[in-house]
Design an enzyme around this catalytic site. Sequence first.
Site, PDB file in Angstrom:
ATOM      1  N   HIS A 409       1.141  -1.349  -0.147  1.00 21.03           N
ATOM      2  CA  HIS A 409       0.112  -0.233  -0.267  1.00 21.03           C
ATOM      3  C   HIS A 409       0.945   0.917   0.009  1.00 21.03           C
ATOM      4  O   HIS A 409       1.953   1.263   0.281  1.00 21.03           O
ATOM      5  CB  HIS A 409      -0.840  -0.083   1.485  1.00 21.03           C
ATOM      6  CG  HIS A 409      -1.814  -1.223   1.276  1.00 21.03           C
ATOM      7  ND1 HIS A 409      -1.621  -1.381   1.763  1.00 21.03           N
ATOM      8  CD2 HIS A 409      -3.360  -0.709   1.308  1.00 21.03           C
ATOM      9  CE1 HIS A 409      -2.547  -3.506   0.611  1.00 21.03           C
ATOM     10  NE2 HIS A 409      -3.871  -2.427   1.562  1.00 21.03           N
ATOM     11  N   CYS A 477      -8.108   1.944   0.849  1.00 22.00           N
ATOM     12  CA  CYS A 477      -9.078   1.600   1.313  1.00 22.00           C
ATOM     13  C   CYS A 477      -8.008   0.110   0.722  1.00 22.00           C
ATOM     14  O   CYS A 477      -7.851  -0.342  -0.342  1.00 22.00           O
ATOM     15  CB  CYS A 477     -10.021   2.104  -0.359  1.00 22.00           C
ATOM     16  SG  CYS A 477     -11.212   0.224  -0.956  1.00 22.00           S
ATOM     17  N   ASP A 478      -7.975  -0.718   1.598  1.00 21.18           N
ATOM     18  CA  ASP A 478      -7.415  -2.327   1.069  1.00 21.18           C
ATOM     19  C   ASP A 478      -8.164  -2.947  -0.449  1.00 21.18           C
ATOM     20  O   ASP A 478      -7.035  -2.911  -0.756  1.00 21.18           O
ATOM     21  CB  ASP A 478      -7.436  -3.185   2.076  1.00 21.18           C
ATOM     22  CG  ASP A 478      -6.889  -2.780   3.895  1.00 21.18           C
ATOM     23  OD1 ASP A 478      -5.614  -1.881   3.418  1.00 21.18           O
ATOM     24  OD2 ASP A 478      -7.652  -3.184   4.727  1.00 21.18           O
ATOM     25  N   PRO A 479      -9.236  -3.278  -0.702  1.00 24.96           N
ATOM     26  CA  PRO A 479      -9.738  -4.016  -2.023  1.00 24.96           C
ATOM     27  C   PRO A 479      -9.193  -2.997  -2.604  1.00 24.96           C
ATOM     28  O   PRO A 479      -9.236  -3.951  -3.797  1.00 24.96           O
ATOM     29  CB  PRO A 479     -11.228  -4.522  -1.344  1.00 24.96           C
ATOM     30  CG  PRO A 479     -11.652  -2.794  -0.623  1.00 24.96           C
ATOM     31  CD  PRO A 479     -10.238  -3.194   0.527  1.00 24.96           C
TER      32      PRO A 479
END
Length: 684
Positions: A409, A477-479
């Site tokens: 990330h 936003c991880d996904p």
Amino acid sequence: MIRASEDNEYYELTSPTILPKASGFLWNEKMMIHMNCRGYAVAQFMQPEPGKYSYAPNLEAKTFMQPEQPYYAHHPGRFVYVKDEVSGEIFSAPYEPVRVLPDKYTFSVGKHNIVWKIEHNELLIEMCLSLPKNDPMELWWVKVTNLSTKKRKLSIYPYFTVGYMSWMNQSGEYKEDLQGIVWSAITPYQKYQDYEKIKNLKDKTFLLADQEPSAWEVNQEAFEGEGGIPSPSAIRGEILTKGESRYESPVAVLQYRSEMEPGEERDYRFIFGPAHDEEEIDQIRRQYFRDTNAGGQDGFALAEQEYADYVSEGRGCIEIQTPDADLDNFVNHWLPRQMYYHGQTNRLTTDPQTRNYLQDNMGMSYIKPEVARAAFLTALSQQEASGAMPDGIILHKDAELKYINQVPHTDHCVWLPICLSTYLDETNDFTILDERVSFADSEELESVFEHINRAMHWLMKDRDERGLNFINQGDWCDPMNMVGYKGKGVSGWLTIATAYAFMIWADICEKSDRLNISGEFRLAADETNAVVNQYLWDGDWYARGITDDNVVFGISKDQEGRIFINPQGWALLSGVADEEKQQKLIQAVEEQLETPYGVEKLAPSFTSMREDVGRVTQKHPGTAENGAVYNHAAAFYIYGLYSVGEKENAYRLLRKMLPGPDSPVIYLTNFIQKSPSSKCAASR
């Protein structure tokens, strides 16, 4: 249906069926238990990674604890069966698994305990769950009162789920010398090198009782028989068979037969948890069930008080008094409790995501600033000399980056000045900037100030030719994991947030008399905002990003995922939106993202996979990051509204997110009070 207690120490639910998933949680620094109003439980403890002592019926996969999880008949639980020995009638407290609707019901979630009161058939069953301060175990107190005017013959059956412990080795039996049931298991392993990791785990589960039971059962199949868990065959008999479990599914059931006079009360206390061996269990028994008649101190009551004191240490230093009493109660009592849990336990993980770790300790600045200070230093010690921050912070020598922390990330540097600014505003402790900290990949020592400078310069460099920040496989936003995995995709939100981080860092530089550096970052913020307006303004709101294939998304022409909340909220914070743009994006949010329950994260929700955006589009429409009222993102937007003077609008949206009475909105523009900086204790 739901009400706050008069002293604001509890929230109370008066039905087990209207909100069947209502729950509360307790924690200490070694465990956490999520307790459902109907008696279902999810618990984990650290050793050092999360482990179970009350398992699902089959060997469940390791995952994070999910507050929105479904429950099922054999879900792990803590129940009390009650049988009238004369009539044969059976019911259970707090509601499962017999599901007889009680005459009166109260589920009370408190700051340091969870309490049920169930009245049925002229009997009052009170159950109370608390924890010790330091040990991973549950402390249960059960009280039975005969409310009738006649003598009663009863059997009380406390039931604690053990579940499927191990496919390698599991067994259980009652131990008379411990006055309790002990189950043994062996954690499975495959590689011989892993044996050293598992041989000292707490693989035993125990249930200790302060009173000797009339009988017990340790074999789940023998207990349930043909009646199943709602109507166990063993309870239909006069007395339990005192069975054992030998590589069979275990359970913990005790039976107390008693005759109770009118108005008589009976108290029972139990301890449920994990241990390494029976010697440890014996020590626990002697510590908590001391003989008060012999002059010893009641260790059980002492532990409850110690835990209550521990939780009370998490009071925040912000206190408000407004016309909205429910908001006051939330902010003054329950919000700091939640923050305290996160800051003290690091969400029961040994490798918290970097942004989570920094944000949780941002909150600890209002509760225990010394904890926040130490956390910032820990995080910076794992920064690379280039300025890049890792995806997770290692908190234990044997820990490793797992799950989402193995996915790169690009937003972690942003949070350093933002979270540190809260600590500085609250404590005025600018000496932290001079603390010297090492890097993860270098032996050089540099000041905290230099560490954050390098993080800001890393953000300046990690950009495309337009000056937009790369997203790689995720930002906040991880996904959103497929926007930039080819190395070209950029994040609109992250670029806007970077401008805001530059502004915050410039403020800190000015306050610490580093004016020349402050000017550099104010200029960087202005240049970043200009780039955002050039490439990401869509006419009425800001785009969410640009994919590897140079496709702008989160814009008006998109049929799904047309508008995202985060770029809009952070645009209010960074200064990128002038007054005209502010009004346009606020109107767009109101028209497209507002719901009766708050602001949605995006709209319209994705209904199928969009391969240039990622797995966020695979989540069920309207859930989690795919269009839910995602409180984290909604709070960013609300804070942005406050920052540009939209106070009434901000309060209106905040109040939608909080449960409370359906009363008219009360505007609070002139009422919210914040404690002065550096005077935490004075406002309590």
